[in-house]
Write a protein that holds these residues in place. Sequence first.
Motif, PDB file in Angstrom:
ATOM      1  N   HIS A 178       0.828  -1.201   0.000  1.00  0.00           N
ATOM      2  CA  HIS A 178       0.000   0.000   0.000  1.00  0.00           C
ATOM      3  C   HIS A 178       0.867   1.257   0.000  1.00  0.00           C
ATOM      4  O   HIS A 178       1.962   1.276   0.571  1.00  0.00           O
ATOM      5  N   ASN A 180       0.524   4.436   1.330  1.00  0.00           N
ATOM      6  CA  ASN A 180       0.731   5.102   2.624  1.00  0.00           C
ATOM      7  C   ASN A 180       1.399   6.471   2.548  1.00  0.00           C
ATOM      8  O   ASN A 180       2.387   6.739   3.237  1.00  0.00           O
ATOM      9  N   THR A 184      -3.540  11.772   4.074  1.00  0.00           N
ATOM     10  CA  THR A 184      -4.601  10.852   3.682  1.00  0.00           C
ATOM     11  C   THR A 184      -5.501  11.528   2.643  1.00  0.00           C
ATOM     12  O   THR A 184      -5.514  12.746   2.509  1.00  0.00           O
ATOM     13  N   ARG A 264      -6.635   6.790   8.285  1.00  0.00           N
ATOM     14  CA  ARG A 264      -5.509   5.964   7.833  1.00  0.00           C
ATOM     15  C   ARG A 264      -5.984   4.543   7.528  1.00  0.00           C
ATOM     16  O   ARG A 264      -5.582   3.947   6.526  1.00  0.00           O
ATOM     17  N   GLN A 267      -7.645   4.229   4.168  1.00  0.00           N
ATOM     18  CA  GLN A 267      -6.750   4.301   3.008  1.00  0.00           C
ATOM     19  C   GLN A 267      -6.523   2.910   2.399  1.00  0.00           C
ATOM     20  O   GLN A 267      -6.298   2.775   1.200  1.00  0.00           O
ATOM     21  N   TYR A 268      -6.555   1.883   3.234  1.00  0.00           N
ATOM     22  CA  TYR A 268      -6.179   0.547   2.788  1.00  0.00           C
ATOM     23  C   TYR A 268      -7.246  -0.109   1.913  1.00  0.00           C
ATOM     24  O   TYR A 268      -6.947  -1.041   1.170  1.00  0.00           O
ATOM     25  N   GLU A 647       7.377  -4.197   3.744  1.00  0.00           N
ATOM     26  CA  GLU A 647       5.981  -3.922   3.422  1.00  0.00           C
ATOM     27  C   GLU A 647       5.223  -5.197   3.052  1.00  0.00           C
ATOM     28  O   GLU A 647       5.666  -5.975   2.204  1.00  0.00           O
ATOM     29  N   LEU A 663      -0.256   2.233  10.408  1.00  0.00           N
ATOM     30  CA  LEU A 663       1.186   2.408  10.268  1.00  0.00           C
ATOM     31  C   LEU A 663       1.973   1.798  11.417  1.00  0.00           C
ATOM     32  O   LEU A 663       3.201   1.867  11.419  1.00  0.00           O
TER      33      LEU A 663
END
Length: 732
Positions: A178, A180, A184, A264, A267-268, A647, A663
Amino acid sequence: MNPQPQAAVGAPLSRVDGPLKVTGRARYAAEFDVDGVVHAAIVDASIGRGRITSIDTGAAEAQPGVLRVIHHGNAPKLPYRDNSNGSNNPKGRRLRVFQDDKVLFHGQPVAVVVATTLEAAQHSASLIEVRYDAEQPSTDLTEVTADEPTRYARGDAETALRDAAVRMDLTYRMTRNHHNPMETHSTIARWDGDKLTVWDKTQWVVGTQTELSTVFDLPMKSVRVINPFVGGGFGSASRCWPHTVVAALAARELKRPVKLVLTRRQQYFGTGFRPRYEYRLRLGSDRRGRLQATVHEIDAETSSYETFKENIMLAGQMFYSTPNVSQAYRTVPLDVNTPLWMRGPGFANASFAIESAMDELAHRLRIDPIELRLRNEPAEDQSNGLPWSTRRLRECYTVGAREFGWHRRNSKPRAARDGDWLIGLGMAAAVYDPDGQAAEARARLNADGTAVVEAAASDMGPGTYTSQTQVAADALGLAVRAVDFRLGDSLYPKTPAHGGSMTMACVGSANLDACNKVRGQAITLAVEDRESPLYGVKAEDIVARNGRLHAEGNPSRGETYQQLLARNNLPHLEADGSYAGPPNPERHSYYTYGAVFTEVGVDATLGLVRVRRMLGVYDAGRIISPKLADSQALGGMVGGIGQALLEHTVTDHRDGRIVNANLADYLVPVNADIPEIKAIYLQGEDKRADPLGVKGLGEIVQVGVASAIANAVFNATGRRIRELPITTDALL
């Protein structure tokens, strides 16, 4: 016209927007002060596939400050016109927010709460009860039937492989990654009648404008997208995601501006990712290591509703001299959100398989890895028969080996130690196909001797403001401080997406064209003006320097822009510039190249891997800004360390939930992980590619890093790791 003096281009300038960023005055998407703005929070699906059977919003709507809850049961139907050609949307049927009761992946938006404060919106969203008729989602690449493959072939790879003196059959696996970015994804949407303005985190304001115009069936001119600063992207913001539509829909329903900021965690599954790959590579060579055949079988995840593909096949077609090649690239539709390009797209993953395999072949034949690559250097692009525009990969090897001390490498694994650490050296070659697309820009030279250049480009960190200012300053003969380059607004001339290593070539060439035209207008005005000191001088004998036109070789004969425009009662000179793409693309093959060298230490007892130093040498054409180039190169190599060692997106296949969507658990490199890193750029340019002679740098700098690290780990330990990330348990 005479070539312009180059005072700004090539100089290691600090970022022109640096003071705004370090003082907090740079405004990102969520930071604009829009009168009357209210706040939105998305409710995400808690199942991986199925249907919504009911949504209980009573408790949420009873909370103080809540203005509206919108979901599929009360949302208006949206037109969602086709947008397959005007955006980065993959083929398929894009996710249509709140248009039906279907759940396609875990985390899909199923409702949005709008409230007067962010806290009220978030709390109320947590009170909404959604019930589902859930089905078992399919999220495992290895357990789902793939789509029909995309194929490429030349020669007879299977026969040549069978007849080869040396054969290898290798499978490499790369996990999902991802992006990151620090910022955001965020949107503020406001309607003024039937006109929509959005402040949106995007790497392509024109793409977001196009998507919103098709979703809401609006003329393009009725949608304005603003985004002067992007807090990192790495590809994640190169298409318009559903949350932007949600914000615009909510704003239209409430008739108030709405701000929506993804968390956050969101975001995934609210934006894209580098897809997971399984890459089987069979290769055959003679006993001197000259490749006879390669067979590539590639499986990659995509979503069930869109088919995402990237250029993972090109490297296997053109990088090494191979008479017989066969490729099959299969996408596997899963119950996940749609992947997207991530730094070094396609090539970063292909290079891990190809460059690791080349290292394995070199070790098997007891040939130095660089020598093996030199024996397989192609004279032309065998995928299309075209000559290279430039290809200085041999020089990358030579310079890199000398600067890195490659001659000190012991080819025998586990031969070098430093206390408890096993020391290994590895290298890999790198290639990237920088995209070339049409771009436009507008330049204006003001009567006070300053200039403004506008283009609907973006700057997610590489320094677009600065590098474009340098190009404009030299083209107009102005000091950098006299040029104001403006970007991040769909009202400006159109440009392609900010990604794919094409902004400098495409937008820069359009910028150069516009500024050259303006300078040409000024020169024509001067040589035809009887009161000008330059009257009668040939236009081609005039240059601009320090805000002044003068005869080449006779600096005393000339005048300033201010004098010229004031005498002619002109408030400004203006011109539009353009770039149509690489000239004669059918005549040459355009790529950037690099060679990556790394030294690693592996704890002999614990299996910990530490990168001790790294060097990248790049054939990237003309370097506009050396300081920005270093920022790009070092950052890309750090990203490669993350891909190689850290990652790893973890999915719970029972319900499709991403387990480490934060994170703390999704590991990225931090300062303690970063070794001594250096980048070297071969001097030169590629004027066949574009008028500036640049080839693009932002993507190539991550390609090859993971394979170079994996090859160094093998040299240190004798363990060949074919799966990313390389973890401690694989080395114990």
